[in-house]
Scaffold this active site. Structure first.
Site, PDB file in Angstrom:
ATOM      1  N   VAL A  63      78.468  60.910  30.645  1.00  0.00           N
ATOM      2  CA  VAL A  63      79.892  60.741  30.939  1.00  0.00           C
ATOM      3  C   VAL A  63      80.430  59.370  30.528  1.00  0.00           C
ATOM      4  CG1 VAL A  63      79.937  62.469  32.776  1.00  0.00           C
ATOM      5  CG2 VAL A  63      79.535  60.043  33.348  1.00  0.00           C
ATOM      6  N   ASN A  89      82.274  64.845  38.725  1.00  0.00           N
ATOM      7  CA  ASN A  89      81.377  64.617  39.843  1.00  0.00           C
ATOM      8  C   ASN A  89      80.281  63.587  39.578  1.00  0.00           C
ATOM      9  OD1 ASN A  89      79.745  65.486  42.336  1.00  0.00           O
ATOM     10  ND2 ASN A  89      78.387  66.054  40.652  1.00  0.00           N
ATOM     11  N   SER A 141      84.783  59.385  47.342  1.00  0.00           N
ATOM     12  CA  SER A 141      83.844  59.130  48.430  1.00  0.00           C
ATOM     13  C   SER A 141      84.610  58.567  49.609  1.00  0.00           C
ATOM     14  CB  SER A 141      82.799  58.105  47.964  1.00  0.00           C
ATOM     15  OG  SER A 141      82.003  57.653  49.041  1.00  0.00           O
ATOM     16  N   TYR A 154      80.217  50.399  43.756  1.00  0.00           N
ATOM     17  CA  TYR A 154      80.451  51.822  44.034  1.00  0.00           C
ATOM     18  C   TYR A 154      81.785  52.009  44.752  1.00  0.00           C
ATOM     19  CZ  TYR A 154      79.619  56.484  46.001  1.00  0.00           C
ATOM     20  OH  TYR A 154      79.722  57.810  46.364  1.00  0.00           O
ATOM     21  N   LYS A 158      85.212  54.041  43.538  1.00  0.00           N
ATOM     22  CA  LYS A 158      85.714  55.193  44.283  1.00  0.00           C
ATOM     23  C   LYS A 158      87.137  54.974  44.777  1.00  0.00           C
ATOM     24  CE  LYS A 158      82.076  57.678  43.594  1.00  0.00           C
ATOM     25  NZ  LYS A 158      82.132  58.872  42.738  1.00  0.00           N
ATOM     26  N   ILE A 187      75.807  62.198  51.628  1.00  0.00           N
ATOM     27  CA  ILE A 187      75.296  63.480  51.170  1.00  0.00           C
ATOM     28  C   ILE A 187      73.883  63.255  50.648  1.00  0.00           C
ATOM     29  CG2 ILE A 187      75.582  65.324  49.454  1.00  0.00           C
ATOM     30  CD1 ILE A 187      77.867  65.324  51.392  1.00  0.00           C
TER      31      ILE A 187
END
Length: 195
Positions: A63, A89, A141, A154, A158, A187
């Protein structure tokens, strides 16, 4: 929403949320292209789904490569005549105190988590605007809504994905293109081991 006969592309579909999405969509009658940087894992997941009678295909895609993301979408459109849903995703995380992270850590997370979503959204949005319908689902997220110390790159990406999604939603509404940002909590996945 009815998923029977829908044409869907999922990035990061060989494991975790992407794999679960693929199984659920296939179970509801959609045709799903499972794309992942690990092409053999994507192929294995698609093969397993096809064994249940599902319409599942696979593609290897990094990606961080805009052209590769465009090719996956364009191939789906060429084969099936349209794109109904894309799930951006694919994601990674680098954990550590900001003092201990290098700029290379930042760049890698931004390239996958933000630019990967930008590339998928860009190509899908243009296809869907021409069609007059479609839906882009960007997996953000809970870390895109709240602070996340020790995982700042991260969290930064997000937050950006949430902003991108909300803005594109406002623009796409009149064109028949829906956009959603999904903000799950923790998750079980391989996000910390993916690279």
């Amino acid at each position: 929403m009815q998923y029977e006969g829908k044409i869907c592309v999922i990035t990061g579909a060989a494991s975790g949320i992407g794999r679960a999405l693929a199984a659920e969509l296939c179970g509801r009658g959609a045709t799903v292209v499972l794309s992942d940087i690990d092409g053999s894992a994507a192929d294995a997941a698609a093969t397993q789904l096809r064994a249940t009678g599902a319409h599942a295909e696979s593609a290897e895609v990094d990606v961080t490569d805009a052209g590769a993301v465009a090719t996956v979408v364009e191939n789906a459109v060429e084969k099936h005549g349209r794109l109904d849903l894309i799930f951006n995703n694919a994601g990674i995380a680098v954990t550590g105190d900001a003092r201990d992270l290098s700029l290379a850590h930042w760049r890698r997370v931004i390239d996958v988590n933000l630019m990967g979503v930008v590339y998928g959204s860009d190509v899908a949005y243009k296809v869907m605007a021409r069609q007059g319908h479609g839906h882009i689902v960007n997996i953000a997220s809970l870390a895109g809504l709240t602070p996340f110390p020790t995982n700042i790159p991260y969290s930064t990406t997000k937050h950006a994905v949430v902003g991108l999604s909300m803005s594109l939603r406002a623009e796409g509404e009149a064109l028949g293109v829906g956009v959603s940002a999904v903000c799950p909590g923790f998750i079980e996945s391989n996000i910390y081991t993916a690279s």
